[in-house]
Scaffold this motif. Sequence first.
Motif, PDB file in Angstrom:
ATOM      1  N   ILE A 157      32.229  43.065  45.649  1.00  0.00           N
ATOM      2  CA  ILE A 157      32.530  44.475  45.492  1.00  0.00           C
ATOM      3  C   ILE A 157      31.651  45.392  44.544  1.00  0.00           C
ATOM      4  O   ILE A 157      31.144  46.209  44.782  1.00  0.00           O
TER       5      ILE A 157
ATOM      6  N   LYS B 295      37.481  32.844  44.776  1.00  0.00           N
ATOM      7  CA  LYS B 295      37.794  34.181  44.798  1.00  0.00           C
ATOM      8  C   LYS B 295      37.228  35.119  43.853  1.00  0.00           C
ATOM      9  O   LYS B 295      36.935  36.146  43.835  1.00  0.00           O
ATOM     10  N   THR B 296      37.213  34.470  42.545  1.00  0.00           N
ATOM     11  CA  THR B 296      36.453  35.124  41.493  1.00  0.00           C
ATOM     12  C   THR B 296      35.029  35.494  41.842  1.00  0.00           C
ATOM     13  O   THR B 296      34.561  36.559  41.574  1.00  0.00           O
TER      14      THR B 296
ATOM     15  N   GLN C  29      33.925  35.913  44.964  1.00  0.00           N
ATOM     16  CA  GLN C  29      33.905  36.937  45.776  1.00  0.00           C
ATOM     17  C   GLN C  29      34.216  38.395  45.279  1.00  0.00           C
ATOM     18  O   GLN C  29      33.558  39.179  45.849  1.00  0.00           O
ATOM     19  N   LEU C  30      34.859  38.321  44.303  1.00  0.00           N
ATOM     20  CA  LEU C  30      35.082  39.456  43.647  1.00  0.00           C
ATOM     21  C   LEU C  30      33.538  40.240  43.144  1.00  0.00           C
ATOM     22  O   LEU C  30      33.543  41.786  43.183  1.00  0.00           O
ATOM     23  N   TYR C  31      32.620  39.470  43.016  1.00  0.00           N
ATOM     24  CA  TYR C  31      31.260  40.215  42.695  1.00  0.00           C
ATOM     25  C   TYR C  31      30.768  40.891  44.074  1.00  0.00           C
ATOM     26  O   TYR C  31      29.645  41.533  43.712  1.00  0.00           O
TER      27      TYR C  31
ATOM     28  N   SER D  87      30.703  31.067  47.057  1.00  0.00           N
ATOM     29  CA  SER D  87      32.048  31.337  47.139  1.00  0.00           C
ATOM     30  C   SER D  87      32.717  30.202  48.060  1.00  0.00           C
ATOM     31  O   SER D  87      34.089  29.890  48.141  1.00  0.00           O
TER      32      SER D  87
END
Length: 400
Positions: free
Chosen positions: A166, A159-160, A162-164, A89
């Motif tokens: 979670i 940022k997409t 980084q969602l992973y 990321s």
Amino acid sequence: MRKPSIQLTLQTTSLVTGFMIWVLISSLMPSIKQDIALTESQISMITAIPVILGSLLRIPIGFYTDRFGARNLFIISFIALLIPVFYISVANSFIDLVVGGLFLGIGGAVFSVGVTSLPKYYPKEKQGLINGVYGVGNAGTAITTFGAPIIAKSIGWQKTVQLYLILLLIFIVLNFIIGDRKETKGKQSMVEQLKGVYKNTTLWFLSLFYFITFGAFVAFTMFLPNFLVNNFELDSVDAGIRTAIFIVIATLMRPVGGFLADKFNSFIILMFTFTAVTLSAVILAFSPNIELFTVGCLAVGIFVGIGNGTVFKLVPLYFSNQAGVVNGIVSAMGGLGGFFPPLVLTLVHNITGQYSIAFMALSEVALACLVIVVWMFSQERINKQKSDFFNRNNKVGQSY
């Protein structure tokens, strides 16, 4: 042991998560290359890199799943994935993507967990279907391939990614709470298991079959998004949707293949599979437009999906005592089958300006597999006839 249905659901959704992460870079490549200058050769290398560790790690992960249980292996794997996902990321160079992508391979390696663990919960006559259902976890690649480019258009690819993080945290917790702490565990060492199988030609034939069926699935998944954009000038979202459709079809066909293998002779199903892949690859080699190419791709998706489910019906039948390491070897070969095609396609294109020769190579290898399957089927029939003959003679002898 916890209820089999709970473990099947948990392990399948965990595989979805692992595969979602495995294809992060290839799915977002159209967006990534807008920020990081990359050549076509570099893109092919980055796209193929996650397959390396995702393949080689399957052998130890399969073995250690048998030794320590699926719960522990999923937790350890997902904790390990947190680092490369975050690193990607913030990547800003080719080297960053290579290093991060290599360790994303852990997401693909977790496939060995379920195919080793789940057969412990079900009788042999259901194992083809169960492994096929678990294989639906391949849909994780479709979710990322379809969804990640859309999200990236709104919030950016960094940022997409980084969602992973979670998602990984959620499944670490779920496996900790719901995972089976009392799963039956094996006691043989890896050396003992390897000694018992490495000379067995059936192991290497099954590995070759999976090299083609799952390898084609992985290769198309990794290669199609960028290929469709460059070769047919599609929008990145359109390319992602088409790739996702291929993945969904191949994934849904996997339990169908497992079910058919439970009901009929697996070798006959593999004959149909490799015949169809041979012909479909010829169509791909001579596709002047997106319509014909789509027909070839969808046909490949249908039959490699069926083949994937069928191969993993055969593994526990032939290697019930060495399930962990054999599952690891066969699935590793399948993963490696996805590493080489993107590189070969790029090399062939650089030399000839087109991709036909590479697709024809797939056709020829599938044809070779067909010949081997026919031979294995004939050997099985001969051995069965011999066994029936001796059994009849023994009965006659006993009657006297």
